[in-house]
Design an enzyme around this catalytic site. Structure first.
Site, mmCIF file in Angstrom:
data_model
loop_
_atom_site.group_PDB
_atom_site.id
_atom_site.type_symbol
_atom_site.label_atom_id
_atom_site.label_comp_id
_atom_site.label_asym_id
_atom_site.label_seq_id
_atom_site.Cartn_x
_atom_site.Cartn_y
_atom_site.Cartn_z
ATOM 1 N N TYR A 152 0.824 -1.204 0.000
ATOM 2 C CA TYR A 152 0.000 0.000 0.000
ATOM 3 C C TYR A 152 0.863 1.260 0.000
ATOM 4 C CZ TYR A 152 -3.306 3.604 1.256
ATOM 5 O OH TYR A 152 -4.036 4.755 1.261
ATOM 6 N N LYS A 156 1.103 4.092 -3.021
ATOM 7 C CA LYS A 156 0.798 5.502 -2.790
ATOM 8 C C LYS A 156 2.028 6.384 -3.012
ATOM 9 C CE LYS A 156 -3.525 5.194 -2.260
ATOM 10 N NZ LYS A 156 -4.427 5.770 -3.280
#
Length: 279
Positions: A152, A156
């Site tokens: 994640y 990002k």
């Protein structure tokens, strides 16, 4: 009668994406709403049509599916889209070696590849018309490594860097790109990641998705490079960008990772109890 201004919102069925759609409809935009949950999209579309008298098109799509994603990109490339809100994304939490490989791969496809593909599809038309706005939902998690959310935070990091790079590339073209970089927001995002218990910690000063979406839309209209809503997110943003890794990672390891592990353990326990109760 003038043609409607069109905006595309991915991940529009809930959370920040839902409130981006609400904010754009209130501003008079016609909408393309995209997510996997067709029922939620249809309910939102009806509400926005009735309340704001705007045209709303629902386009169900699993952005992790390369064929479906490609079809959507080709379809939207032929439309006069003024705003792209590339908002879709989800987390995986836990040690990378223990996580579901299929879900990990889907996370990269949704968080990275779909953002790249849809921007690539819509940007040429915006440049030709010399008018357009792109809003990328990144995260303060992208400014530092996050053990137990490795994929994640990495996805990002791509979103953050991609958006800020485009912002500078597009100067003088009539098109802008703004990064929306939220911190803790009360959405079902954490339930998807299996860490919903994390939202019980009030010191994280959780924001509502409406507040985050409105901050993003205001920044988009102003052509800002980065929008970081809320004091906790700003602290994360500054710490992630400026703290040496030799100091930052031990802080994450000792102060924050225990919270993630506890929340994930509680989520796994609840899931097992739910399964057992259905037997």
């Amino acid at each position: 009668m003038s043609a409607p201004k069109w905006a595309v919102v991915t991940g529009a069925s809930s959370g920040i994406g839902e409130h981006l759609a609400r904010g754009l409809a209130a501003r008079g935009y016609g909408l393309w709403l995209t997510a996997r949950n067709s029922q939620a999209l249809e309910l939102l579309a009806k509400e926005l049509r009735d309340k704001h008298r705007v045209t709303v098109r629902v386009r169900t799509c699993d952005l992790a599916d390369s064929a479906a994603r490609g079809e959507l990109a080709r379809e939207l490339a032929g439309e006069p889209v003024s705003v792209l809100c590339a908002n879709a994304g989800f987390p995986t939490c836990g040690p990378f070696s223990e996580n579901d490989p299929v879900k990990e791969t889907a996370e990269v496809q949704v968080n990275v590849v779909s953002l790249h593909a849809l921007t690539q599809a819509l940007l040429p038309g915006m440049l030709a018309r010399r008018h357009g706005r792109i809003l990328v939902t990144g995260s303060t998690a992208g400014y530092q490594p996050v053990p137990t959310a490795a994929t994640y935070s990495a996805t990002k990091a791509f979103a953050n860097t991609f958006a800020e790079s485009l912002h500078d590339e597009l100067r003088g073209t009539g098109v802008s790109c703004t990064l929306l970089s939220p911190g803790p927001v009360r959405t079902n995002f954490y339930a998807v990641g299996g860490i919903s218990q994390l939202q019980e910690h009030r010191f994280l000063a959780w924001l509502t998705p409406r507040r985050v979406a409105e901050a993003g839309l205001r920044g988009l209209a102003q052509g800002r490079r980065v929008v970081v809503p809320g004091p906790v997110a700003k602290a994360q943003y500054l710490a992630g960008r400026h703290t040496p890794r030799a100091l930052l990672i031990p802080v994450l390891r000792t102060a924050f990772l225990p919270l993630f592990r506890k929340a994930r353990g509680a989520g796994n326990t609840r899931n097992r109890q739910t399964v057992n109760s259905r037997k």
